[in-house]
Design an enzyme around this catalytic site. Structure first.
Site, PDB file in Angstrom:
ATOM      1  N   LYS A   1       0.842  -1.200   0.000  1.00 35.11           N
ATOM      2  CA  LYS A   1       0.000   0.000   0.000  1.00 35.11           C
ATOM      3  C   LYS A   1       0.880   1.255   0.000  1.00 35.11           C
ATOM      4  O   LYS A   1       0.601   2.220  -0.719  1.00 35.11           O
ATOM      5  CB  LYS A   1      -0.941  -0.006   1.212  1.00 35.11           C
ATOM      6  CG  LYS A   1      -2.046  -1.049   1.071  1.00 35.11           C
ATOM      7  CD  LYS A   1      -2.812  -1.299   2.346  1.00 35.11           C
ATOM      8  CE  LYS A   1      -3.785  -2.457   2.152  1.00 35.11           C
ATOM      9  NZ  LYS A   1      -4.493  -2.880   3.355  1.00 35.11           N
TER      10      LYS A   1
ATOM     11  N   GLN B   1      -4.201  -1.431   9.597  1.00 35.14           N
ATOM     12  CA  GLN B   1      -4.135  -2.759   8.987  1.00 35.14           C
ATOM     13  C   GLN B   1      -4.711  -3.809   9.937  1.00 35.14           C
ATOM     14  O   GLN B   1      -4.315  -3.894  11.093  1.00 35.14           O
ATOM     15  CB  GLN B   1      -2.669  -3.091   8.633  1.00 35.14           C
ATOM     16  CG  GLN B   1      -2.489  -4.425   7.926  1.00 35.14           C
ATOM     17  CD  GLN B   1      -3.173  -4.480   6.565  1.00 35.14           C
ATOM     18  OE1 GLN B   1      -3.078  -3.557   5.770  1.00 35.14           O
ATOM     19  NE2 GLN B   1      -3.886  -5.565   6.291  1.00 35.14           N
TER      20      GLN B   1
ATOM     21  N   ASP C   1     -10.737   3.196   4.306  1.00 34.78           N
ATOM     22  CA  ASP C   1     -11.282   1.886   3.931  1.00 34.78           C
ATOM     23  C   ASP C   1     -12.783   1.933   3.656  1.00 34.78           C
ATOM     24  O   ASP C   1     -13.354   0.962   3.167  1.00 34.78           O
ATOM     25  CB  ASP C   1     -11.035   0.878   5.069  1.00 34.78           C
ATOM     26  CG  ASP C   1      -9.692   0.187   4.906  1.00 34.78           C
ATOM     27  OD1 ASP C   1      -9.282  -0.032   3.749  1.00 34.78           O
ATOM     28  OD2 ASP C   1      -9.065  -0.136   5.932  1.00 34.78           O
TER      29      ASP C   1
END
Ligand code: NAP
Length: 296
Positions: A53, A97, A120
């Protein structure tokens, strides 16, 4: 009929190129989109996702604020970091994460992220905005699926979309995106799960069939209508001694047989997977534009 393969890597590259141009334009106005990344512990899979990422951010010009914390980090310390990121104007998206180490309360941490910095798109405020048809940051994987459909020219309006899987991460948000009264919605949606009786009876009716199950080979050719569009979200590891890693990744769909019936199909890997990180980048740029008072 042999299906055309939807190349997720290519669609993802297209979107990243668009984002890169957009970021270059934003930079001329002094706006640099920033993603705050938090990794707790040293799980190798999580570490490699986070590295991927961060690399993706760097490639298109997103500033990434990398925070790797020890596994023993307390809930209070983690929430304090999220709050500092909420208040930091250089950070427009925050990514924690998952999974977090067991002693940490994941949902409490995710709720601490300001909804406008929810990279997200999983915060209940954003889910609520999406369901009610307000402008919202969308969850990355279902938004990635939607983009694959739209950019492959699939007619969603009026189509019968059947989704197998009802998770909060994929199935439920995707169903909501596809029923929206919008240019990328207007589908009639059926959602199936483990308590669905006679799954094949539903999947055979699908103009667009989306598998988000996590069980290899669940969708066989006899469950698919001729000419259907088939999107395989599933990713599972199966042992494969011929591979260096000792395993290979497979989806939920019996790809070789189903591709002979479908009109369009995504492979695994190389279908939905590359879209997920791309939509995370998209959300970060969108949040930066919103924070600057621009149209997003
Ligand atoms: P999940 O939370 O485990 O949900 C799986 C869903 O499938 C559940 O709703 C379950 O029904 C349903 N299901 C399981 N077996 C079934 C069966 N035999 N028949 C009908 N329905 C069945 O998984 P998830 O997080 O949604 O992820 C699904 C898959 O997508 C996984 O393989 C995951 O790795 C993959 N994924 C990929 C990406 C990507 O970027 N490519 C991102 C996210 C997820 P119940 O609700 O009744 O249990």
């Amino acid at each position: 009929m042999t299906a055309r393969i939807i190349d997720g890597k290519q669609v993802a590259a297209e979107i990243r190129a668009e984002l890169k141009e957009e970021i270059a334009r934003l930079k001329t106005r002094g706006i640099v989109p920033g993603l705050g990344v938090i990794l707790v512990g040293d799980d190798p899979a999580s570490r490699s996702y986070v590295t991927g990422k961060e690399r993706a951010c760097e490639e298109i010009g997103i500033y990434s604020d990398d925070n790797r914390l020890p596994a023993k980090t307390s809930q209070d310390e983690l929430i304090a970091l999220v709050k500092r990121m909420n208040a930091n104007p250089r950070i427009h998206g925050i990514l924690v994460q998952l999974p977090l180490p067991r002693h940490l309360n994941e949902s409490e941490v995710l709720l601490a992220i300001h909804p406008d910095k929810d990279a997200d798109g999983l915060h209940p405020v954003n889910i609520g905005r999406m369901v009610t048809g307000e402008k919202a940051i969308l969850s990355c994987t279902p938004h990635g699926v939607l983009q694959l459909l739209v950019r492959s020219g699939v007619a969603i309006d009026g189509a019968h979309a059947v989704i197998v899987g009802r998770s909060n991460l994929v199935g439920k948000p995707l169903a909501n995106m596809l029923i929206q009264k919008s240019p990328t919605g207007n589908a009639t949606v059926t959602v199936c799960h483990t308590r669905t009786k006679n799954l094949a009876q539903y999947t055979r009716q699908a103009d667009i069939l989306i598998a988000a199950i996590g069980r290899p080979g669940t969708i066989t050719a006899d469950m698919v209508k001729d000419g259907a569009v088939v999107i395989d979200v599933g990713v599972s590891r199966v042992d494969d001694a011929t591979k260096k890693a000792g395993y290979r990744l497979v989806g939920d769909v019996d790809f070789d047989a189903v591709k002979e019936k479908a009109s369009l199909i995504t492979p695994v890997p190389g279908g939905v997977g590359p879209m997920t990180i791309t939509m995370l980048l998209y959300n970060t740029v969108a949040s930066a534009k919103r924070a600057a008072g621009l149209d997003w």
